[in-house]
Design an enzyme around this catalytic site. Structure first.
Site, PDB file in Angstrom:
ATOM      1  CG  ASP A  57      86.890  70.623  62.527  1.00 36.70           C
ATOM      2  OD1 ASP A  57      87.477  70.357  61.221  1.00 36.70           O
ATOM      3  OD2 ASP A  57      86.685  69.774  63.171  1.00 36.70           O
ATOM      4  CD  GLU A  70      86.539  63.395  62.179  1.00 32.51           C
ATOM      5  OE1 GLU A  70      87.488  63.108  62.978  1.00 32.51           O
ATOM      6  OE2 GLU A  70      86.459  64.101  61.262  1.00 32.51           O
TER       7      GLU A  70
HETATM    8  C1  FRU Z   1      87.469  67.085  62.257  1.00 29.47           C
HETATM    9  C2  FRU Z   1      88.161  66.685  63.510  1.00 29.47           C
HETATM   10  C3  FRU Z   1      87.361  66.571  64.609  1.00 29.47           C
HETATM   11  C4  FRU Z   1      88.246  66.959  65.782  1.00 29.47           C
HETATM   12  C5  FRU Z   1      89.209  67.903  64.941  1.00 29.47           C
HETATM   13  C6  FRU Z   1      90.664  68.212  65.541  1.00 29.47           C
HETATM   14  O1  FRU Z   1      88.202  67.641  61.176  1.00 29.47           O
HETATM   15  O2  FRU Z   1      88.994  65.570  63.172  1.00 29.47           O
HETATM   16  O3  FRU Z   1      86.764  65.310  64.854  1.00 29.47           O
HETATM   17  O4  FRU Z   1      87.584  67.363  66.824  1.00 29.47           O
HETATM   18  O5  FRU Z   1      89.139  67.652  63.682  1.00 29.47           O
HETATM   19  O6  FRU Z   1      91.459  69.012  65.089  1.00 29.47           O
END
Ligand code: FRU
Length: 531
Positions: free
Chosen positions: A68, A244
């Site tokens: 992300d 998320e």
């Molecule tokens: C989304 C996610 C988030 C988390 C991160 C962990 O892709 O699962 O919810 O904070 O990636 O790398």
């Protein structure tokens, strides 16, 4: 995969090759942690950015795993982009915040990892703000601090809580707040805080996901340290996957600042429109405490398989006024298996998010940022011409078809389907087409190149699109391993990874069932941001 030739051409890179080989070997041996972040940073300097599948104008880390985008904030002339990063390998793990800055949203300068996993606490996704009034006390009235708000993830006991860290040197170094956590519900899945300043109620507002419950919680704070529960939204819309990476912002409708809607964007880890992970959004009112949706229909941000975890930049100057974001070019179904190395992960092009209204209501549209125009090189234009039923290769463009921007307008004529084929080679093509009967635009990547690394990768992604005044307008961004299609002036977007062989650089127009008509075609070869 690595362009060894490019490295050998530079006599000073010999030592670097050895160092890179060491790090690369270390990366292959899952999480052995033989390479320190400093070593990986050094190795990054030697990367050629011409490896097979290396995006030429989309951001990707030099080496190792990225997911992300995080902490996007604009401050003193720089767009900061942090990102979920594994400094030790090319699959997910040891989550930390990698960091790049840009003055133009196009060229990115690598900076050292900003927040490293430490004491068994991973740095999960989150946001950053300029604390202009120094409400946190981390800076001074004259020199406001940057404050990052992120999830501290404790893999040992699967616990997630919200933490903050601050910087008083334009984001170059970061200090964790010694009062962390600033918000803890003793939850397993409580993550991805996005913080905004809500002017009417003069407070910070955090949106944060209770992923497994499919809700978004809202919290308020005077100082980014003390948070009070305000309200909870959901479960509604798409609730199959974990929720998320929420985002919340207010936008004018059709550019009219007296008529605004609030957008609440929520990612879903699975069950999205194209399968696997993706993003939905709601529109409504937000009064500083509660988000009240206009309706709870599921609206998709992107109809492709590879646009996830987008969050918008904070503190873009009012004089600019744009709401800007980008997303991770991937899908959790196969993210760890895409065939790239020595890095894995890329971000989309930056896009402006706007709200438009037509007789069917208000909708989100995404527009590629005009800053990308600096990459336009050689141009090819075609005059209006009929496209006979069949495929017509464009052999006279003189352009390198591996990285292109294309704007094409069509009239369906008697065709049942028509469009463009990009990254065409002897056995490969990525089809960007329009199906007249179902009024849908699509990307078909079943023959796009390497597809069999995962069963969920090959396929065809489809989005609804009515012609405008009898015309279909497609705006494409093709890179060495991705395609983004903005159709109907950004009303629908299809974002997909593709892994064509470097030789597949051809282009074609096609129609089936009868002739279609090309009204205009403008194409530019896109330069590399790494040159
Ligand atoms: C989304 C996610 C988030 C988390 C991160 C962990 O892709 O699962 O919810 O904070 O990636 O790398």
């Amino acid at each position: 995969m690595l362009s060894i030739t490019a490295l050998l051409m530079n006599p000073t890179s010999f030592i670097s090759i050895i160092l890179l080989a060491l790090v690369w070997t270390a990366c292959g041996q899952e999480k052995t942690e033989t390479a320190t972040p400093a070593e990986t940073q050094a190795a990054a300097e030697t990367v050629s950015y011409t490896e097979t599948y290396r995006p030429q104008y989309h951001f990707s880390p030099a080496i190792n795993w990225m997911n992300d985008p995080n902490g996007m904030v604009y401050y003193e002339g720089e767009y900061h982009l942090f990102y979920q990063y594994n400094p030790f390998g090319d699959t997910w793990g040891h989550m930390s915040w990698g960091h790049v800055v840009s003055t133009d949203l196009v060229h990115w300068e690598h900076l050292p990892v900003a927040l490293l996993e430490e004491d068994g606490v991973m740095i999960f996704s989150g946001s950053a703000v300029v604390d202009w009034n120094n409400t946190s006390g981390f800076g001074t009235a004259d020199a406001p601090p940057l404050v990052a708000i992120y999830t501290g993830h404790y893999p040992a006991n699967e616990h997630q809580e919200q933490h903050i860290a601050f910087s008083t040197d334009r984001g170059r170094t970061w200090t964790r707040y010694d009062g962390n956590p600033v918000l803890d519900r003793y939850d397993k899945d409580f993550r991805d805080p996005k913080v905004i300043w809500h002017e009417p109620t003069a407070q910070w507002v955090m949106v944060v996901a209770r992923s497994a419950e499919h809700t978004i919680q809202f919290y308020g704070s005077p100082n980014l340290k003390d948070w009070t529960f305000l309200s909870e939204f959901g479960p509604v819309g798409s609730v199959e996957g974990l929720w998320e990476c929420p985002d919340l912002f207010e936008l004018p409708v059709n550019g009219d600042s007296t008529r605004t809607r609030w957008v609440l964007q929520v990612d879903v880890g699975s069950g999205a429109v194209a399968g696997g992970s993706g993003a939905q959004y709601f529109m409504g009112d937000f009064d500083g405490a509660t988000f009240r949706p206009d309706d709870t229909n599921t609206r998709w941000v992107d109809y492709g398989k590879d646009f996830y975890a987008a969050v918008s930049w904070s503190d873009v100057p009012a004089a600019d006024g744009r709401r800007l974001w980008l997303g991770w070019l991937n899908n959790w179904q196969y993210a760890q298996e895409i065939p790239t190395g020595p890095w894995r992960g890329a971000q989309s092009i930056p896009r402006e998010v706007v709200l438009r209204e037509d007789d069917q209501g208000v909708y989100m549209a995404q527009i590629p940022v005009e800053e990308l125009n600096v990459l336009r090189g050689e141009q090819y234009q075609a005059k209006a011409l009929p496209i006979k039923a069949g495929t017509a290769p464009l052999t006279d463009t003189g352009l390198d078809g591996r990285a292109l921007e294309i704007i094409a307008e069509f009239e369906p004529g008697q065709a049942s389907e028509f469009g463009l084929k990009v990254r065409v080679g002897p056995d490969e093509e990525t089809v960007v087409g329009y199906d007249v009967a179902s009024e849908t635009v699509f990307v078909d990547r079943q023959r796009s190149g390497a597809v069999d690394f995962h069963k969920d990768f090959p396929g065809k992604q489809t989005a609804p699109l009515s012609p405008e005044d009898g015309r279909v307008r497609l705006h494409l961004f093709v890179d060495w391993s991705s395609i983004e299609v903005f159709a109907g002036h950004g009303r629908v977007v299809i974002t997909d990874r593709i892994f064509p062989s470097p030789e597949s650089d051809g282009l074609a127009l096609y129609a089936t069932g009868g002739p279609a008509r090309l009204l205009s075609l403008d194409m530019w070869e896109m330069g590399s941001v790494w040159d």
